[in-house]
Every structure is written in structure tokens, then in C-alpha cells.
Design an enzyme around this catalytic site. Structure first.
Site, PDB file in Angstrom:
ATOM      1  N   ARG A  23     -24.646  -2.080 -26.457  1.00 36.50           N
ATOM      2  CA  ARG A  23     -24.999  -1.716 -25.072  1.00 36.50           C
ATOM      3  C   ARG A  23     -23.866  -1.021 -24.340  1.00 36.50           C
ATOM      4  O   ARG A  23     -24.071  -0.390 -23.316  1.00 36.50           O
ATOM      5  CB  ARG A  23     -25.393  -2.966 -24.274  1.00 36.50           C
ATOM      6  CG  ARG A  23     -26.554  -3.728 -24.858  1.00 36.50           C
ATOM      7  CD  ARG A  23     -26.700  -5.077 -24.203  1.00 36.50           C
ATOM      8  NE  ARG A  23     -25.494  -5.872 -24.505  1.00 36.50           N
ATOM      9  CZ  ARG A  23     -25.112  -6.941 -23.813  1.00 36.50           C
ATOM     10  NH1 ARG A  23     -25.814  -7.355 -22.795  1.00 36.50           N
ATOM     11  NH2 ARG A  23     -24.027  -7.606 -24.152  1.00 36.50           N
ATOM     12  N   GLU A  28     -12.326  -6.842 -17.879  1.00 37.39           N
ATOM     13  CA  GLU A  28     -11.703  -7.261 -16.615  1.00 37.39           C
ATOM     14  C   GLU A  28     -10.575  -6.275 -16.343  1.00 37.39           C
ATOM     15  O   GLU A  28      -9.621  -6.212 -17.105  1.00 37.39           O
ATOM     16  CB  GLU A  28     -11.132  -8.668 -16.722  1.00 37.39           C
ATOM     17  CG  GLU A  28     -12.175  -9.750 -16.859  1.00 37.39           C
ATOM     18  CD  GLU A  28     -11.550 -11.142 -17.013  1.00 37.39           C
ATOM     19  OE1 GLU A  28     -10.339 -11.261 -17.324  1.00 37.39           O
ATOM     20  OE2 GLU A  28     -12.299 -12.108 -16.832  1.00 37.39           O
ATOM     21  N   GLN A  46      -5.900  -1.998  -0.386  1.00 34.68           N
ATOM     22  CA  GLN A  46      -6.847  -0.886  -0.321  1.00 34.68           C
ATOM     23  C   GLN A  46      -7.098  -0.342  -1.718  1.00 34.68           C
ATOM     24  O   GLN A  46      -6.191  -0.285  -2.542  1.00 34.68           O
ATOM     25  CB  GLN A  46      -6.257   0.207   0.571  1.00 34.68           C
ATOM     26  CG  GLN A  46      -7.137   1.394   0.816  1.00 34.68           C
ATOM     27  CD  GLN A  46      -6.503   2.335   1.834  1.00 34.68           C
ATOM     28  OE1 GLN A  46      -5.927   1.908   2.816  1.00 34.68           O
ATOM     29  NE2 GLN A  46      -6.601   3.625   1.571  1.00 34.68           N
ATOM     30  N   ASP A  47      -8.350   0.043  -1.986  1.00 31.37           N
ATOM     31  CA  ASP A  47      -8.715   0.750  -3.215  1.00 31.37           C
ATOM     32  C   ASP A  47      -9.075   2.178  -2.845  1.00 31.37           C
ATOM     33  O   ASP A  47      -9.764   2.415  -1.844  1.00 31.37           O
ATOM     34  CB  ASP A  47      -9.924   0.103  -3.889  1.00 31.37           C
ATOM     35  CG  ASP A  47      -9.582  -1.157  -4.660  1.00 31.37           C
ATOM     36  OD1 ASP A  47      -8.417  -1.583  -4.634  1.00 31.37           O
ATOM     37  OD2 ASP A  47     -10.484  -1.727  -5.287  1.00 31.37           O
ATOM     38  N   ASN A  48      -8.619   3.134  -3.674  1.00 29.79           N
ATOM     39  CA  ASN A  48      -8.902   4.550  -3.441  1.00 29.79           C
ATOM     40  C   ASN A  48      -9.499   5.161  -4.700  1.00 29.79           C
ATOM     41  O   ASN A  48      -9.289   4.662  -5.799  1.00 29.79           O
ATOM     42  CB  ASN A  48      -7.612   5.303  -3.096  1.00 29.79           C
ATOM     43  CG  ASN A  48      -6.952   4.774  -1.852  1.00 29.79           C
ATOM     44  OD1 ASN A  48      -7.595   4.512  -0.855  1.00 29.79           O
ATOM     45  ND2 ASN A  48      -5.648   4.596  -1.910  1.00 29.79           N
ATOM     46  N   ARG A  58      -2.414  16.618  -8.587  1.00 28.42           N
ATOM     47  CA  ARG A  58      -2.169  15.953  -7.307  1.00 28.42           C
ATOM     48  C   ARG A  58      -0.800  15.290  -7.385  1.00 28.42           C
ATOM     49  O   ARG A  58      -0.581  14.392  -8.173  1.00 28.42           O
ATOM     50  CB  ARG A  58      -3.259  14.916  -7.023  1.00 28.42           C
ATOM     51  CG  ARG A  58      -4.652  15.526  -6.898  1.00 28.42           C
ATOM     52  CD  ARG A  58      -5.695  14.432  -6.613  1.00 28.42           C
ATOM     53  NE  ARG A  58      -7.039  14.951  -6.634  1.00 28.42           N
ATOM     54  CZ  ARG A  58      -7.718  15.354  -5.566  1.00 28.42           C
ATOM     55  NH1 ARG A  58      -7.155  15.324  -4.380  1.00 28.42           N
ATOM     56  NH2 ARG A  58      -8.954  15.795  -5.692  1.00 28.42           N
ATOM     57  N   HIS A  61       3.541  12.655  -4.927  1.00 30.53           N
ATOM     58  CA  HIS A  61       3.477  12.121  -3.564  1.00 30.53           C
ATOM     59  C   HIS A  61       4.218  10.792  -3.447  1.00 30.53           C
ATOM     60  O   HIS A  61       4.247  10.011  -4.389  1.00 30.53           O
ATOM     61  CB  HIS A  61       2.021  11.892  -3.152  1.00 30.53           C
ATOM     62  CG  HIS A  61       1.185  13.112  -3.220  1.00 30.53           C
ATOM     63  ND1 HIS A  61      -0.156  13.071  -3.484  1.00 30.53           N
ATOM     64  CD2 HIS A  61       1.492  14.430  -3.081  1.00 30.53           C
ATOM     65  CE1 HIS A  61      -0.653  14.296  -3.491  1.00 30.53           C
ATOM     66  NE2 HIS A  61       0.331  15.144  -3.257  1.00 30.53           N
ATOM     67  N   LYS A  71       1.390   1.065  -6.624  1.00 31.21           N
ATOM     68  CA  LYS A  71       0.045   1.485  -7.016  1.00 31.21           C
ATOM     69  C   LYS A  71      -0.301   0.929  -8.396  1.00 31.21           C
ATOM     70  O   LYS A  71       0.565   0.856  -9.270  1.00 31.21           O
ATOM     71  CB  LYS A  71      -0.048   3.011  -7.096  1.00 31.21           C
ATOM     72  CG  LYS A  71       0.197   3.727  -5.794  1.00 31.21           C
ATOM     73  CD  LYS A  71       0.169   5.235  -5.989  1.00 31.21           C
ATOM     74  CE  LYS A  71       0.428   5.953  -4.667  1.00 31.21           C
ATOM     75  NZ  LYS A  71       0.453   7.412  -4.851  1.00 31.21           N
ATOM     76  N   HIS A 118       4.522   9.825  -7.198  1.00 33.50           N
ATOM     77  CA  HIS A 118       3.448   9.707  -8.184  1.00 33.50           C
ATOM     78  C   HIS A 118       2.588  10.961  -8.171  1.00 33.50           C
ATOM     79  O   HIS A 118       2.343  11.553  -7.120  1.00 33.50           O
ATOM     80  CB  HIS A 118       2.588   8.483  -7.843  1.00 33.50           C
ATOM     81  CG  HIS A 118       1.351   8.390  -8.666  1.00 33.50           C
ATOM     82  ND1 HIS A 118       0.104   8.653  -8.146  1.00 33.50           N
ATOM     83  CD2 HIS A 118       1.172   8.100  -9.971  1.00 33.50           C
ATOM     84  CE1 HIS A 118      -0.785   8.515  -9.107  1.00 33.50           C
ATOM     85  NE2 HIS A 118      -0.175   8.185 -10.226  1.00 33.50           N
ATOM     86  N   TYR A 131      -7.319   3.849  -7.786  1.00 32.59           N
ATOM     87  CA  TYR A 131      -6.055   3.144  -7.643  1.00 32.59           C
ATOM     88  C   TYR A 131      -6.054   2.186  -6.473  1.00 32.59           C
ATOM     89  O   TYR A 131      -6.700   2.402  -5.462  1.00 32.59           O
ATOM     90  CB  TYR A 131      -4.872   4.108  -7.554  1.00 32.59           C
ATOM     91  CG  TYR A 131      -4.913   5.134  -6.446  1.00 32.59           C
ATOM     92  CD1 TYR A 131      -4.090   5.010  -5.333  1.00 32.59           C
ATOM     93  CD2 TYR A 131      -5.736   6.251  -6.532  1.00 32.59           C
ATOM     94  CE1 TYR A 131      -4.100   5.968  -4.325  1.00 32.59           C
ATOM     95  CE2 TYR A 131      -5.744   7.208  -5.549  1.00 32.59           C
ATOM     96  CZ  TYR A 131      -4.921   7.058  -4.435  1.00 32.59           C
ATOM     97  OH  TYR A 131      -4.939   8.007  -3.440  1.00 32.59           O
ATOM     98  N   LYS A 168      -0.339  21.553   0.295  1.00 27.82           N
ATOM     99  CA  LYS A 168       0.741  20.564   0.391  1.00 27.82           C
ATOM    100  C   LYS A 168       1.498  20.477  -0.933  1.00 27.82           C
ATOM    101  O   LYS A 168       2.729  20.444  -0.943  1.00 27.82           O
ATOM    102  CB  LYS A 168       0.151  19.204   0.774  1.00 27.82           C
ATOM    103  CG  LYS A 168       1.121  18.057   0.725  1.00 27.82           C
ATOM    104  CD  LYS A 168       0.505  16.763   1.195  1.00 27.82           C
ATOM    105  CE  LYS A 168      -0.402  16.181   0.147  1.00 27.82           C
ATOM    106  NZ  LYS A 168      -0.901  14.840   0.502  1.00 27.82           N
ATOM    107  N   ASP A 169       0.767  20.450  -2.044  1.00 28.99           N
ATOM    108  CA  ASP A 169       1.410  20.299  -3.343  1.00 28.99           C
ATOM    109  C   ASP A 169       2.131  21.567  -3.791  1.00 28.99           C
ATOM    110  O   ASP A 169       3.057  21.500  -4.599  1.00 28.99           O
ATOM    111  CB  ASP A 169       0.398  19.836  -4.382  1.00 28.99           C
ATOM    112  CG  ASP A 169      -0.076  18.413  -4.119  1.00 28.99           C
ATOM    113  OD1 ASP A 169       0.599  17.692  -3.357  1.00 28.99           O
ATOM    114  OD2 ASP A 169      -1.125  18.027  -4.657  1.00 28.99           O
TER     115      ASP A 169
END
Length: 183
Positions: A23, A28, A46-48, A58, A61, A71, A118, A131, A168-169
Site C-alpha cells: 500500500r 514517524e 512553526q511549520d513552513n 532559495r 538565508h 530548522k 541555509h 521545515y 533577494k537571492d
């Protein structure tokens, strides 16, 4: 879960166990007790999530001062090259980086402590990147280190002509212009 500290102290590769059958699989991806037993105490707040196409880069930063973030990053779809750059004041590996492939297939995660810049680049057609962070986003404390700084010599595994960057990058600061006292 398997925990392996990488070449830079404090950066951990985490491989959750997968239990599969016809299946699919179950895994976890976060368990406080196991994480704290290997890495230490953390309070994720917080989760992003981001979704990006091939070549999107990206980073690199970071947030400075009281807004610095640890993170725990992973890829739930696709594949990226993830990079953590040590900017901790007084660190013997200051200015050094680790690069790790993270993929849906492998289920790997990378823990990046506070004091690091990162970034990641998408190596698959599409990547869903997730993350957890232990501090909220504070735009006034944010800084970008140039992904293509020759002093870093990061092998992003794709050609610069294939990279898709935000404004920005494109304007990141050189490492030699970064003052660790700013952290």
C-alpha cells in the site's frame, strides 16, 4: 530514527524508519523524545512549506540576533541539494558548509542549529520542501549570503544558467562582508 552528526558540529542528518507494504509506507517524521535524546532540547514554533520547480535556488538565508532560527528540514516530494553554512561566532568551522541531498525516496531530514545560513536548490522536476523552525520569521533581521560567493565554493550540482532566483537571492552579500558580530 537514525541520527548522524555531519562534518560540522551541531548539524544532524536524521533518517526516519519507514514501514512499508504493497500500500505504501508509514514513517514517524518527528518524535520529540528521540530528537532530544540525540540532538538536544528544542521548541519548534512553526511549520513552513514551499513548492518549487527544477532549478529554483532559495538561499542562503539567515536571521540574526534574537531572531536566529534552528530548522529541521525535509523533502516530501522530489529532491533537493540542501546547504547549511556555519556563521556561528567563534566556531572552528565558521565559513564552512555542508551539503546534503534530501529526497522523497530517502526521507532524510537535516537539522540546522541557530547560527547558520541555509539554502537549497531543486534537482527534480518539482520539490515540496517542509521545515520546522524554533523562532518566528522577522524580516528586519534577515540577511542573504550570496549563493555563488567564490569564497564558499558551493557545488550546487546544476549550472547557474539553469537556476531560478528571487531578486533577494540575486543580491546576497559576500561572506567576507559578513561580520559575525552581526549575529
Amino acid at each position: 530514527m537514525e541520527f548522524q552528526e555531519l562534518d560540522i558540529k551541531g548539524v544532524w542528518l536524521i533518517k526516519p524508519k519507514r514501514y512499508g507494504d504493497s500500500r505504501g509506507y508509514f514513517s514517524e517524521t518527528w518524535k520529540r523524545e528521540e530528537f532530544e535524546a540525540h540532538v538536544g532540547k528544542i521548541n519548534f514554533v512553526q511549520d513552513n512549506e514551499s513548492m518549487s520547480s527544477y532549478g529554483v535556488l532559495r538561499g542562503l538565508h539567515l536571521q540574526r540576533g534574537q531572531w536566529s532560527q534552528a530548522k529541521l528540514v525535509r523533502v516530501s516530494h522530489g529532491k533537493v541539494l540542501d546547504v547549511a553554512l556555519d556563521l556561528r561566532p567563534g566556531s572552528p568551522t565558521w565559513g564552512k558548509h555542508v551539503a546534503q541531498i534530501l529526497s522523497q525516496e530517502g526521507g532524510e531530514q537535516l537539522f540546522i542549529p541557530r547560527g547558520f545560513a541555509h539554502g537549497f536548490v531543486v534537482l527534480s522536476e518539482m520539490a515540496q520542501f517542509q521545515y520546522k523552525v524554533d523562532n518566528v520569521y522577522a524580516p528586519h533581521s534577515e540577511m542573504t549570503i550570496a549563493f555563488n560567493d567564490p569564497d564558499l565554493a558551493i557545488d550546487w550540482r546544476i549550472s547557474p544558467s539553469e537556476m531560478l532566483l528571487s531578486e533577494k537571492d540575486k543580491k546576497g552579500a559576500r561572506l567576507k562582508d559578513f561580520k559575525s558580530s552581526e549575529f
